[in-house]
Design a protein around this motif. Structure first.
Motif, PDB file in Angstrom:
ATOM      1  N   ASP A  17       1.144   6.515  -6.940  1.00  0.00           N
ATOM      2  CA  ASP A  17      -0.137   7.172  -7.217  1.00  0.00           C
ATOM      3  C   ASP A  17      -0.091   8.669  -6.938  1.00  0.00           C
ATOM      4  O   ASP A  17      -1.057   9.385  -7.202  1.00  0.00           O
ATOM      5  CB  ASP A  17      -1.256   6.554  -6.366  1.00  0.00           C
ATOM      6  N   GLY A  18       1.014   9.121  -6.361  1.00  0.00           N
ATOM      7  CA  GLY A  18       1.127  10.535  -6.015  1.00  0.00           C
ATOM      8  C   GLY A  18       0.426  10.903  -4.734  1.00  0.00           C
ATOM      9  O   GLY A  18       0.155  12.080  -4.488  1.00  0.00           O
ATOM     10  N   SER A  19       0.140   9.895  -3.894  1.00  0.00           N
ATOM     11  CA  SER A  19      -0.566  10.167  -2.632  1.00  0.00           C
ATOM     12  C   SER A  19       0.254   9.684  -1.431  1.00  0.00           C
ATOM     13  O   SER A  19      -0.309   9.272  -0.408  1.00  0.00           O
ATOM     14  CB  SER A  19      -1.940   9.493  -2.634  1.00  0.00           C
ATOM     15  N   PHE A  20       1.575   9.719  -1.551  1.00  0.00           N
ATOM     16  CA  PHE A  20       2.461   9.235  -0.498  1.00  0.00           C
ATOM     17  C   PHE A  20       2.195  10.000   0.801  1.00  0.00           C
ATOM     18  O   PHE A  20       2.327  11.219   0.849  1.00  0.00           O
ATOM     19  CB  PHE A  20       3.917   9.420  -0.921  1.00  0.00           C
ATOM     20  N   PRO A  21       1.824   9.293   1.873  1.00  0.00           N
ATOM     21  CA  PRO A  21       1.445   9.976   3.128  1.00  0.00           C
ATOM     22  C   PRO A  21       2.662  10.296   4.002  1.00  0.00           C
ATOM     23  O   PRO A  21       2.731   9.905   5.167  1.00  0.00           O
ATOM     24  CB  PRO A  21       0.518   8.968   3.800  1.00  0.00           C
ATOM     25  N   LYS A  44       2.397   1.680  -3.485  1.00  0.00           N
ATOM     26  CA  LYS A  44       1.322   2.104  -4.393  1.00  0.00           C
ATOM     27  C   LYS A  44       1.020   3.583  -4.209  1.00  0.00           C
ATOM     28  O   LYS A  44       0.843   4.329  -5.188  1.00  0.00           O
ATOM     29  CB  LYS A  44       0.068   1.274  -4.154  1.00  0.00           C
ATOM     30  N   ALA A  45       0.954   4.026  -2.959  1.00  0.00           N
ATOM     31  CA  ALA A  45       0.677   5.433  -2.684  1.00  0.00           C
ATOM     32  C   ALA A  45       1.768   6.330  -3.272  1.00  0.00           C
ATOM     33  O   ALA A  45       1.481   7.416  -3.790  1.00  0.00           O
ATOM     34  CB  ALA A  45       0.559   5.662  -1.181  1.00  0.00           C
ATOM     35  N   SER A  86       1.549   6.279   9.588  1.00  0.00           N
ATOM     36  CA  SER A  86       0.391   5.505   9.136  1.00  0.00           C
ATOM     37  C   SER A  86       0.242   4.288  10.041  1.00  0.00           C
ATOM     38  O   SER A  86       1.226   3.594  10.322  1.00  0.00           O
ATOM     39  CB  SER A  86       0.577   5.046   7.687  1.00  0.00           C
ATOM     40  N   ASP A 108       0.832  -1.214   0.000  1.00  0.00           N
ATOM     41  CA  ASP A 108       0.000   0.000   0.000  1.00  0.00           C
ATOM     42  C   ASP A 108       0.862   1.258   0.000  1.00  0.00           C
ATOM     43  O   ASP A 108       0.529   2.248  -0.652  1.00  0.00           O
ATOM     44  CB  ASP A 108      -0.923   0.008   1.225  1.00  0.00           C
TER      45      ASP A 108
END
Length: 390
Positions: A316-320, A312-313, A325, A309
């Motif tokens: 996807d350009g959504s790296f937290p 993937k983030a 996390s 996950d």
């Protein structure tokens, strides 16, 4: 408001203080290792880079795993992280590679991270709390590289500063939920005399233990069973020792049916005792059914899911980045390996039902009170209960 567990706790004396515990950052250099030739020691790349698992892209290997001193088939954090990384990489045609440090020191870990960066890594996965300080330093030194820190948060060597930059994704797990599932399953399976043998009394181990007892309590309440007994102890280290094996053997000798071995190699001591006494073990962190026939299930952190996950983030350009996390039952971050569990009465349907209830919040898991998590406090009690605070 305090609530009291129904389960009876009979705790063995806990070791006094973390100052006597193992599990730091360095490993002792053997005489043979110290005698290696200068030429071999200088060949850092050859010694630390392992076989690649994909062909490099023009920019090198985009995804990298830096292992601890273990290997990628260690049936633990390295393997779980590697499986999640390679799964995403192979699904999406991304080059990947792993690197192994020469020593278990902050300097060696940081040097190996540097090798991965030189090799083209855009994202580096670092599995385990021993990487907390190396990643703390690497997030500044390699500001253009992203990191996934598994089971830890970046901090300075003296713990005076905790800081997570935007290029770092620390991942923690809801260990009490995994422990809950294990305790629940054990009692539903028919065990009424349980044991919890933890390693160092660090927060993750404590959460595993308290969740384990809460799960046992919940199952006992559903079944109308009273008199659940739990032997509870922290050994003070994460090593397999004759003392830990002897304690586990004495518990089994006195009637304990299954012990949750929650402390790294401490579990190997428990398995050895169980093998000798014909008893059962619950594993921890990963599926440990392959370690011993005595393991009936394992309270797992689903490491591969969390790494997958995270990778993937990133793509996807959504790296937290910049925040921690937490993986829970809600995002399939913890659980039991039902396919390999050796249950006779606890079924997949039973597991699915209790898992769904956890997701729905029907079981309210509470954190241990401060007076029960101080590792210097002797938890020896008789015929009493553990206190929790809401």
């Amino acid at each position: 408001m305090k609530r009291r567990l129904l389960a009876v706790l009979t705790a063995a004396a806990m070791t006094a203080g973390l100052t006597a515990c193992g599990g730091g950052g360095t490993t002792e250099t053997t005489t043979a290792a110290a005698a290696e030739t200068t030429a071999a020691a200088a060949d850092t790349t050859a010694a630390t880079e392992n076989k690649t698992a994909s062909e490099p892209s023009d920019g090198g290997f985009e995804l990298a795993l830096v292992t601890d001193l273990g290997t990628i088939d260690d049936k633990s954090f390295n393997q779980g992280a590697w499986e999640g990384l390679t799964k995403y990489a192979e699904e999406n045609g991304i080059s990947y590679k792993y690197y192994q440090p020469q020593e278990g020191t902050t300097d060696s870990y940081l040097e190996t991270i540097g090798l991965a960066v030189e090799g083209g890594a855009k994202l580096i996965v670092c599995p385990g709390f021993l990487f907390e300080e190396p990643v703390f330093l690497a997030q500044d030194q390699f500001a253009d590289t992203h990191f996934i820190l598994l089971d830890g948060e970046p901090h300075s060597g003296d713990y005076s500063e905790y800081r997570t930059n935007a290029n770092v994704m620390p991942i923690l797990f809801q260990e009490d939920q995994a422990g809950f599932l294990a305790g629940y399953a054990a009692v539903k399976e028919g065990y009424t005399k349980l044991g919890f043998m933890g390693g160092m009394a660090v927060p993750a181990v404590i959460r595993f233990g308290y969740g384990f007892i809460e799960g046992a309590e919940a199952a006992a309440a559903e079944l109308g069973v009273s008199g659940i007994e739990v032997m509870y102890n922290y050994t003070g280290a994460f090593a397999a020792t004759p003392e830990a094996q002897s304690m586990a053997a004495s518990w089994y000798q006195n009637g304990t049916e299954v012990i949750f071995g929650c402390g790294g190699a401490v579990g190997n001591s428990v398995m050895a005792a169980a093998q000798e006494k014909g008893a059962k073990v619950i594993g921890v962190d990963v599926d440990q059914s392959f370690e011993s026939e005595t393991v009936i299930t394992s309270a797992m952190k689903l490491l591969s899911n969390s790494v997958y996950d995270g990778v993937k983030a990133f793509y996807d350009g959504s790296f937290p980045g910049g925040k921690t996390s937490v993986f829970t039952v809600e995002n399939e971050g913890v659980g039991l390996p039902m396919e390999t569990s050796k249950f006779e009465t606890f079924t997949q349907a039973d597991y699915d039902a209790v898992y769904a209830k956890l997701v729905a919040g029907e079981f309210e898991l509470v954190q241990p009170s401060a007076d029960n998590i101080d590792p210097t406090v002797d938890l020896t009690v008789s015929a009493t209960t553990i206190n929790y605070v809401e």
